[in-house]
Scaffold this motif. Structure first.
Motif, PDB file in Angstrom:
ATOM      1  N   ALA A   9       0.934  -0.754   0.128  1.00 50.50           N
ATOM      2  CA  ALA A   9      -0.180  -0.087  -0.307  1.00 50.50           C
ATOM      3  C   ALA A   9       0.680   1.155   0.151  1.00 50.50           C
ATOM      4  O   ALA A   9       0.409   2.322  -0.668  1.00 50.50           O
ATOM      5  N   SER A  13       0.428   4.063  -3.350  1.00 54.70           N
ATOM      6  CA  SER A  13      -0.717   5.321  -2.698  1.00 54.70           C
ATOM      7  C   SER A  13       0.396   6.334  -3.271  1.00 54.70           C
ATOM      8  O   SER A  13       0.513   6.862  -2.732  1.00 54.70           O
TER       9      SER A  13
ATOM     10  N   ASP B 114       2.660  -0.686   6.004  1.00 55.23           N
ATOM     11  CA  ASP B 114       1.765  -1.046   6.079  1.00 55.23           C
ATOM     12  C   ASP B 114       0.862  -1.115   6.537  1.00 55.23           C
ATOM     13  O   ASP B 114       0.022  -0.701   6.499  1.00 55.23           O
ATOM     14  N   LEU B 118      -2.614  -0.048   7.550  1.00 55.66           N
ATOM     15  CA  LEU B 118      -4.184  -0.887   7.616  1.00 55.66           C
ATOM     16  C   LEU B 118      -4.929  -1.503   8.770  1.00 55.66           C
ATOM     17  O   LEU B 118      -5.471  -2.325   8.740  1.00 55.66           O
ATOM     18  N   ARG B 126      -8.418  -5.160   3.066  1.00 58.93           N
ATOM     19  CA  ARG B 126      -6.697  -4.311   2.395  1.00 58.93           C
ATOM     20  C   ARG B 126      -6.750  -4.943   1.269  1.00 58.93           C
ATOM     21  O   ARG B 126      -6.023  -3.867   0.367  1.00 58.93           O
ATOM     22  N   LEU B 130      -5.680  -2.390  -2.214  1.00 65.38           N
ATOM     23  CA  LEU B 130      -5.194  -2.485  -3.167  1.00 65.38           C
ATOM     24  C   LEU B 130      -5.558  -2.708  -4.572  1.00 65.38           C
ATOM     25  O   LEU B 130      -4.728  -1.690  -5.489  1.00 65.38           O
ATOM     26  N   MET B 133      -6.380   0.739  -5.892  1.00 59.73           N
ATOM     27  CA  MET B 133      -5.536   1.629  -5.873  1.00 59.73           C
ATOM     28  C   MET B 133      -5.041   1.356  -7.090  1.00 59.73           C
ATOM     29  O   MET B 133      -4.733   2.530  -8.275  1.00 59.73           O
TER      30      MET B 133
END
Lengths: 143, 143
Positions: A9, A13, B114, B118, B126, B130, B133
DNA sequence: ACAAGTTACATTGCGGGCGATGGACCGGCA
DNA sequence: TGCCGGTCCATCGCCCGCAATGTAACTTGT
């Protein structure tokens, strides 16, 4: 140890932010503002004459960053810094006519940036993603 | 026009990236690497002697950024740049013993970064985040 | 009323992102 | 062989993030 960037992440990100920032930059360029200036503009469109301190309280940006951003915005003719009437340390930030004129276009540009990267998302997916982002941000702020 | 920053993926993604970056920075600092260096290290741990060009092809970073990042990493004793044996324009990048030693700790630090943001996410949340994203990033890359 | 502490802002130095440009070098073609 | 376009990398200027530091001005306690 296996470690796939695309499962991180943290890594995603940063890619995501770069993508959105680029999308906003493209659209903001014609209008004369840079991505980092947009949040400041947003606040000032809703309330003018704020001090730098008040802006800091409303945005998630450090004081040094704000000072530099305002300096660039002043240089670019978006903003005027006037002496505070009663506190000589402080300054009040006002929008120029140029910045006021661009409110509508700028907001549309920002919405378009959002939209372009979220194309193909169903409504609930978009909402869920925003919610997840807010949750992770809250986790980070908490610490 | 109403415009709430907290409903803007562009704005949230920048906050999110800052949060994750800070989390990684805290943890990476003790180990002697900065957030932007981590992806480069990852590639080199998996294959040494890559040229700058090869690194560029594998990472989503511009050439100018890479050159600067490598210069900092060399300065910090993480990396060595050697002349390419057959192409005198190119260089090969090798890890120092120091950088090799830190592989395990660094990957754990990244996983911890991470995890810290999270925390409270269920497994499927999660994964979904992801995936969203990656989808948005793909939209941005496509353009 | 004054010293001491706090606050508002600017500045500096650094990490890291980008585009643009330039120098050295490679490769292919006449 | 000699030239010319493409490639690899460094560098520069800019945006934007941060921490640390300095200065001026305000506030507070005595």
């Amino acid at each position: 140890m296996a470690f796939d960037r695309m499962d991180s992440a943290t890594y995603l990100s940063s890619l995501l932010a770069k993508s959105f920032s680029r999308a906003l930059q493209e659209r903001g360029q014609k209008l004369g503002f840079a991505p980092g200036q947009f949040p400041v503009l947003l606040e000032l469109w809703s309330e003018e004459g704020l001090t730098q301190k008040q802006l800091l309280d409303r945005l998630d940006i450090e004081q040094a960053t704000m000072a530099n951003t305002l300096a660039r915005m002043e240089r670019d003719g978006l903003v005027l810094r006037k002496k505070h009437p009663t506190d000589r340390r402080a300054q009040q930030i006002f929008l120029t006519a140029k910045a006021k004129d661009r409110e509508r276009d700028a907001k549309e540009a920002a919405l378009a940036a959002d939209q372009s990267l979220l194309s193909g998302f169903r409504h609930f997916e978009r909402e869920l993603m925003l919610e997840y982002m807010r949750m992770a941000i809250a986790n980070g702020a908490q610490n």
